[in-house]
Design a protein around this motif. Structure first.
Motif, PDB file in Angstrom:
ATOM      1  N   GLU A 210       0.812  -1.293  -0.045  1.00  0.00           N
ATOM      2  CA  GLU A 210       0.269  -0.077   0.327  1.00  0.00           C
ATOM      3  C   GLU A 210       0.822   1.389  -0.226  1.00  0.00           C
ATOM      4  N   LYS A 211       1.619   1.657   0.397  1.00  0.00           N
ATOM      5  CA  LYS A 211       3.057   2.672   1.083  1.00  0.00           C
ATOM      6  C   LYS A 211       3.186   3.363  -0.738  1.00  0.00           C
TER       7      LYS A 211
ATOM      8  N   SER B 285       5.048   7.507 -12.532  1.00  0.00           N
ATOM      9  CA  SER B 285       3.617   6.747 -13.852  1.00  0.00           C
ATOM     10  C   SER B 285       1.985   6.950 -14.187  1.00  0.00           C
ATOM     11  N   ASP B 286       1.375   6.264 -15.033  1.00  0.00           N
ATOM     12  CA  ASP B 286       0.537   6.401 -15.995  1.00  0.00           C
ATOM     13  C   ASP B 286      -0.539   5.811 -15.396  1.00  0.00           C
ATOM     14  N   TYR B 287      -0.229   4.177 -14.555  1.00  0.00           N
ATOM     15  CA  TYR B 287      -0.992   3.761 -14.674  1.00  0.00           C
ATOM     16  C   TYR B 287      -0.509   2.555 -12.947  1.00  0.00           C
ATOM     17  N   LEU B 288      -1.052   2.584 -12.416  1.00  0.00           N
ATOM     18  CA  LEU B 288      -0.514   1.494 -10.754  1.00  0.00           C
ATOM     19  C   LEU B 288      -1.194   0.032 -11.562  1.00  0.00           C
TER      20      LEU B 288
ATOM     21  N   TRP C 206      -3.224  -9.365  -2.777  1.00  0.00           N
ATOM     22  CA  TRP C 206      -4.586  -8.460  -2.710  1.00  0.00           C
ATOM     23  C   TRP C 206      -5.991  -8.369  -2.676  1.00  0.00           C
ATOM     24  N   LYS C 207      -5.796  -9.553  -3.535  1.00  0.00           N
ATOM     25  CA  LYS C 207      -7.029  -9.982  -3.738  1.00  0.00           C
ATOM     26  C   LYS C 207      -8.408  -8.883  -3.973  1.00  0.00           C
ATOM     27  N   LEU C 208      -9.933  -8.869  -3.904  1.00  0.00           N
ATOM     28  CA  LEU C 208     -10.678  -8.331  -4.280  1.00  0.00           C
ATOM     29  C   LEU C 208     -10.775  -7.096  -3.355  1.00  0.00           C
TER      30      LEU C 208
ATOM     31  N   LYS D 115      -9.183  -1.019  -1.332  1.00  0.00           N
ATOM     32  CA  LYS D 115      -9.143  -0.012  -0.617  1.00  0.00           C
ATOM     33  C   LYS D 115      -8.075   0.806  -0.710  1.00  0.00           C
ATOM     34  N   ILE D 116      -7.008   0.515  -1.866  1.00  0.00           N
ATOM     35  CA  ILE D 116      -6.398   0.954  -2.863  1.00  0.00           C
ATOM     36  C   ILE D 116      -7.002   2.211  -3.832  1.00  0.00           C
TER      37      ILE D 116
END
Length: 208
Positions: free
Chosen positions: A111-112, A122-125, A143-145, A150-151
């Motif tokens: 997460e951090k 970046s353009d996408y993560l 990560w799961k759903l 959360k992100i």
């Protein structure tokens, strides 16, 4: 602006003996709108040759080609962009060395990382992996759903989900907050890559 929905990550190995370009073109017919060439085992000349062949095959469809973790190959073949992870060349360095890079993707494993300068550059993560997969042996976070949701609440960056995603769970991953699904084996390893891509694309569209 990153507005892709179905992202194919392809390599010769993932195609299980079939021609990589043939598989890629079939997947595009099924609805893939972005392709990443990932060839960790090839030397630069062989990687470049494969990238040029794939890029040429994608011209008619206008599907962009992204190169995985090889800035030299990405620049030499005039790729649409590059994707990197934590052990690769950092996004900030790419911005300096390749100012004209069109699409810069960055995998995050905890997460951090979303608060770092590298993520901001970046353009996408990419969240990797969503579900544990044998193709990724160095998993930090599965990560799961719940992780996607959360992100999603913490960033406005486009989120690409990768890791054991297929027709059966694609809609749930999109509903959890992913903008785009990156697929390897569910398309590359399918008996009919076009049909497999179309089925996943349908689930994405239903979930939007």
């Amino acid at each position: 602006m990153f507005n892709r929905r179905l992202y194919l990550v392809i390599s010769e190995e993932s195609c299980k003996g079939r021609d990589l370009v043939t598989v890629a073109k079939a997947a595009v017919k099924g609805g893939v709108d972005l392709i990443q060439l990932r060839e960790k085992q090839l030397d630069n000349p062989a990687f470049l040759e494969r990238a040029l062949r794939l890029k040429e095959a994608l011209v008619a469809s206008r599907v962009p080609l992204i190169i995985n973790d090889n800035l030299w190959v990405a620049q030499q073949c005039c790729a649409a962009g590059i994707h990197v992870g934590n052990s690769d060349i950092p996004p900030l360095s790419i911005r300096v060395q390749w100012p004209s890079c069109g699409i810069l993707g960055y995998s995050i494993e905890y997460e951090k990382q979303i608060y770092t300068a590298e993520a901001r550059a970046s353009d996408y993560l990419a969240l990797s992996p969503i579900f544990a997969t044998p193709t990724k042996t160095d998993t930090v976070t599965e990560w799961k759903l719940e992780g996607i949701s959360k992100i999603r609440a913490l960033t406005d960056k486009p989120l690409v989900a990768i890791g054991a995603i297929h027709e059966g769970n694609a809609a749930d991953v999109i509903k959890a907050g992913a903008d785009c699904l990156a697929i390897v084996s569910a398309i590359c390893g399918a008996a009919d890559p076009e049909k497999a891509a179309a089925a996943i694309r349908l689930q994405i569209e239903k979930a939007l």
